[in-house]
Write an enzyme that holds these catalytic residues in place. Sequence first.
Site, PDB file in Angstrom:
ATOM      1  N   ASN A   6       0.858  -1.188   0.000  1.00 16.19           N
ATOM      2  CA  ASN A   6       0.000   0.000   0.000  1.00 16.19           C
ATOM      3  C   ASN A   6       0.896   1.241   0.000  1.00 16.19           C
ATOM      4  O   ASN A   6       1.684   1.446   0.923  1.00 16.19           O
ATOM      5  CB  ASN A   6      -0.907  -0.018   1.229  1.00 16.19           C
ATOM      6  CG  ASN A   6      -1.934   1.101   1.198  1.00 16.19           C
ATOM      7  OD1 ASN A   6      -1.603   2.244   0.909  1.00 16.19           O
ATOM      8  ND2 ASN A   6      -3.175   0.777   1.505  1.00 16.19           N
ATOM      9  N   HIS A   9       0.818   6.184   1.894  1.00 11.81           N
ATOM     10  CA  HIS A   9       1.539   7.100   2.771  1.00 11.81           C
ATOM     11  C   HIS A   9       2.696   7.811   2.087  1.00 11.81           C
ATOM     12  O   HIS A   9       3.279   8.734   2.663  1.00 11.81           O
ATOM     13  CB  HIS A   9       1.971   6.386   4.046  1.00 11.81           C
ATOM     14  CG  HIS A   9       0.798   6.034   4.920  1.00 11.81           C
ATOM     15  ND1 HIS A   9      -0.091   6.988   5.354  1.00 11.81           N
ATOM     16  CD2 HIS A   9       0.345   4.850   5.389  1.00 11.81           C
ATOM     17  CE1 HIS A   9      -1.040   6.407   6.080  1.00 11.81           C
ATOM     18  NE2 HIS A   9      -0.792   5.109   6.108  1.00 11.81           N
ATOM     19  N   ARG A  17       3.063  18.861   2.703  1.00  8.88           N
ATOM     20  CA  ARG A  17       3.553  20.158   2.240  1.00  8.88           C
ATOM     21  C   ARG A  17       2.785  20.675   1.028  1.00  8.88           C
ATOM     22  O   ARG A  17       3.095  21.754   0.513  1.00  8.88           O
ATOM     23  CB  ARG A  17       5.040  20.048   1.890  1.00  8.88           C
ATOM     24  CG  ARG A  17       5.949  19.820   3.096  1.00  8.88           C
ATOM     25  CD  ARG A  17       6.025  21.010   4.017  1.00  8.88           C
ATOM     26  NE  ARG A  17       6.618  22.157   3.353  1.00  8.88           N
ATOM     27  CZ  ARG A  17       7.924  22.416   3.332  1.00  8.88           C
ATOM     28  NH1 ARG A  17       8.767  21.585   3.949  1.00  8.88           N
ATOM     29  NH2 ARG A  17       8.390  23.474   2.722  1.00  8.88           N
ATOM     30  N   HIS A  42      -5.790   3.579  -1.633  1.00 11.81           N
ATOM     31  CA  HIS A  42      -7.119   3.867  -1.083  1.00 11.81           C
ATOM     32  C   HIS A  42      -7.541   5.246  -1.564  1.00 11.81           C
ATOM     33  O   HIS A  42      -6.927   6.240  -1.196  1.00 11.81           O
ATOM     34  CB  HIS A  42      -7.067   3.815   0.442  1.00 11.81           C
ATOM     35  CG  HIS A  42      -8.406   3.948   1.105  1.00 11.81           C
ATOM     36  ND1 HIS A  42      -8.599   3.695   2.444  1.00 11.81           N
ATOM     37  CD2 HIS A  42      -9.632   4.326   0.635  1.00 11.81           C
ATOM     38  CE1 HIS A  42      -9.863   3.899   2.754  1.00 11.81           C
ATOM     39  NE2 HIS A  42     -10.501   4.301   1.671  1.00 11.81           N
ATOM     40  N   ARG A  44      -9.790   7.769  -0.863  1.00  9.70           N
ATOM     41  CA  ARG A  44     -10.720   8.179   0.184  1.00  9.70           C
ATOM     42  C   ARG A  44     -11.639   9.303  -0.290  1.00  9.70           C
ATOM     43  O   ARG A  44     -11.282  10.081  -1.167  1.00  9.70           O
ATOM     44  CB  ARG A  44      -9.942   8.650   1.425  1.00  9.70           C
ATOM     45  CG  ARG A  44      -9.462   7.519   2.313  1.00  9.70           C
ATOM     46  CD  ARG A  44      -8.794   8.058   3.565  1.00  9.70           C
ATOM     47  NE  ARG A  44      -8.562   6.999   4.542  1.00  9.70           N
ATOM     48  CZ  ARG A  44      -9.417   6.668   5.502  1.00  9.70           C
ATOM     49  NH1 ARG A  44     -10.560   7.324   5.613  1.00  9.70           N
ATOM     50  NH2 ARG A  44      -9.145   5.704   6.344  1.00  9.70           N
ATOM     51  N   ARG A  48      -7.441  12.547   1.272  1.00 13.77           N
ATOM     52  CA  ARG A  48      -6.377  12.994   2.195  1.00 13.77           C
ATOM     53  C   ARG A  48      -4.991  12.582   1.726  1.00 13.77           C
ATOM     54  O   ARG A  48      -4.001  13.126   2.182  1.00 13.77           O
ATOM     55  CB  ARG A  48      -6.634  12.475   3.604  1.00 13.77           C
ATOM     56  CG  ARG A  48      -6.479  10.972   3.746  1.00 13.77           C
ATOM     57  CD  ARG A  48      -6.652  10.513   5.185  1.00 13.77           C
ATOM     58  NE  ARG A  48      -7.988  10.732   5.687  1.00 13.77           N
ATOM     59  CZ  ARG A  48      -8.439  10.210   6.827  1.00 13.77           C
ATOM     60  NH1 ARG A  48      -7.632   9.469   7.566  1.00 13.77           N
ATOM     61  NH2 ARG A  48      -9.669  10.430   7.221  1.00 13.77           N
ATOM     62  N   GLU A  69      -8.769   0.384  -2.884  1.00 15.09           N
ATOM     63  CA  GLU A  69      -9.711   0.397  -1.763  1.00 15.09           C
ATOM     64  C   GLU A  69     -10.596   1.638  -1.863  1.00 15.09           C
ATOM     65  O   GLU A  69     -10.103   2.731  -2.184  1.00 15.09           O
ATOM     66  CB  GLU A  69      -8.966   0.410  -0.435  1.00 15.09           C
ATOM     67  CG  GLU A  69      -8.070  -0.795  -0.227  1.00 15.09           C
ATOM     68  CD  GLU A  69      -7.248  -0.686   1.047  1.00 15.09           C
ATOM     69  OE1 GLU A  69      -6.728  -1.719   1.500  1.00 15.09           O
ATOM     70  OE2 GLU A  69      -7.114   0.437   1.584  1.00 15.09           O
ATOM     71  N   THR A  99      -7.328   6.020  10.548  1.00 13.84           N
ATOM     72  CA  THR A  99      -7.184   4.913   9.619  1.00 13.84           C
ATOM     73  C   THR A  99      -8.428   4.029   9.754  1.00 13.84           C
ATOM     74  O   THR A  99      -9.218   4.214  10.675  1.00 13.84           O
ATOM     75  CB  THR A  99      -5.900   4.109   9.906  1.00 13.84           C
ATOM     76  OG1 THR A  99      -5.730   3.095   8.907  1.00 13.84           O
ATOM     77  CG2 THR A  99      -5.938   3.469  11.283  1.00 13.84           C
ATOM     78  N   THR A 100      -8.596   3.086   8.848  1.00  9.59           N
ATOM     79  CA  THR A 100      -9.794   2.253   8.851  1.00  9.59           C
ATOM     80  C   THR A 100      -9.941   1.521  10.177  1.00  9.59           C
ATOM     81  O   THR A 100      -9.023   0.845  10.632  1.00  9.59           O
ATOM     82  CB  THR A 100      -9.738   1.242   7.694  1.00  9.59           C
ATOM     83  OG1 THR A 100      -9.501   1.955   6.474  1.00  9.59           O
ATOM     84  CG2 THR A 100     -11.055   0.495   7.574  1.00  9.59           C
ATOM     85  N   GLU A 150     -11.024  -9.576   2.514  1.00  7.04           N
ATOM     86  CA  GLU A 150      -9.792  -9.212   3.215  1.00  7.04           C
ATOM     87  C   GLU A 150     -10.132  -9.098   4.687  1.00  7.04           C
ATOM     88  O   GLU A 150     -10.972  -8.283   5.073  1.00  7.04           O
ATOM     89  CB  GLU A 150      -9.200  -7.900   2.698  1.00  7.04           C
ATOM     90  CG  GLU A 150      -7.912  -7.541   3.424  1.00  7.04           C
ATOM     91  CD  GLU A 150      -7.143  -6.398   2.780  1.00  7.04           C
ATOM     92  OE1 GLU A 150      -6.265  -5.825   3.472  1.00  7.04           O
ATOM     93  OE2 GLU A 150      -7.410  -6.094   1.599  1.00  7.04           O
ATOM     94  N   HIS A 213      -4.076  -4.821   7.792  1.00  8.06           N
ATOM     95  CA  HIS A 213      -4.300  -3.717   8.719  1.00  8.06           C
ATOM     96  C   HIS A 213      -3.495  -3.928  10.004  1.00  8.06           C
ATOM     97  O   HIS A 213      -3.705  -4.891  10.729  1.00  8.06           O
ATOM     98  CB  HIS A 213      -5.771  -3.502   9.077  1.00  8.06           C
ATOM     99  CG  HIS A 213      -6.019  -2.099   9.567  1.00  8.06           C
ATOM    100  ND1 HIS A 213      -6.141  -1.023   8.702  1.00  8.06           N
ATOM    101  CD2 HIS A 213      -6.100  -1.584  10.801  1.00  8.06           C
ATOM    102  CE1 HIS A 213      -6.316   0.079   9.397  1.00  8.06           C
ATOM    103  NE2 HIS A 213      -6.282  -0.224  10.676  1.00  8.06           N
ATOM    104  N   GLY A 214      -2.552  -3.023  10.207  1.00  9.46           N
ATOM    105  CA  GLY A 214      -1.720  -3.072  11.400  1.00  9.46           C
ATOM    106  C   GLY A 214      -0.600  -4.091  11.345  1.00  9.46           C
ATOM    107  O   GLY A 214       0.140  -4.254  12.324  1.00  9.46           O
TER     108      GLY A 214
END
Length: 260
Positions: A6, A9, A17, A42, A44, A48, A69, A99-100, A150, A213-214
Amino acid sequence: MLLGVNIDHIATLREARKINDPNPLDALSICKLSGADQITIHLREDRRHIHDLDAKAIIEHSALPINLECSINSTIIDIVYKLKPYRVTLVPENRKEVTTEGGLDLENNFQKISRAIAQLQNSGIEVSLFIDPTLKSVELANMLGASWIELHTGSYANIFAMLYTNLKHTQHSIKELELPNEKLKNMLDTSLENIKNSSSLAVNLGLKVAAGHGLNYQNVKNICELKDIIELNIGQSIIARSVFTGLSSAIVEMKNLISK
């Protein structure tokens, strides 16, 4: 086991910035050369991190399959329908969340999810549902006609963090933060058992199973030992590690861990 990286990020860093650097598009060739099997992004509702133009460019230029996603919002589904990624993973979305926070509520959104799946499949897109690891959720996903599920591993990751890293405040905090290790170990075993039983049922029903996730370099081993899970989607921990080691090294390290 397949690894979906993913890259959201990377765009998060760019958005800090509001400039053009780093560009998530630059990660595509690095991911492929480093052994990733899939790119996950993702889109969104609040944009974001990943923007529409990012998604379009990534889908057009990636040599790896794109797992996109998104929420079940009809406006988003219309956009994704036109983008035509290889797979769409439908996820719950709360604009206030960091986060989700959990899996889709399949029961209360059954008709809306059903319409989204039908629309996406009509465009030749594989559909996965991001769900909590419960037998009921697996059964509902099968009834809805998804190809993949998932399993949300956030609860497992949180318990693991509290037990093994002395982290007492996780993103999805457990109410009893000061728990004895024995109780935490029992909770971890139960969480893993739920993931195992859910993935086993899914396979028996003809669904393909991913998890995410995580997950990170410390906690991924237990999930890798569950034979019915064939794909992991991991982002934050890989991108965080890449700040210090470079993206290629971070991906290779994770791929080696999940391939053992």
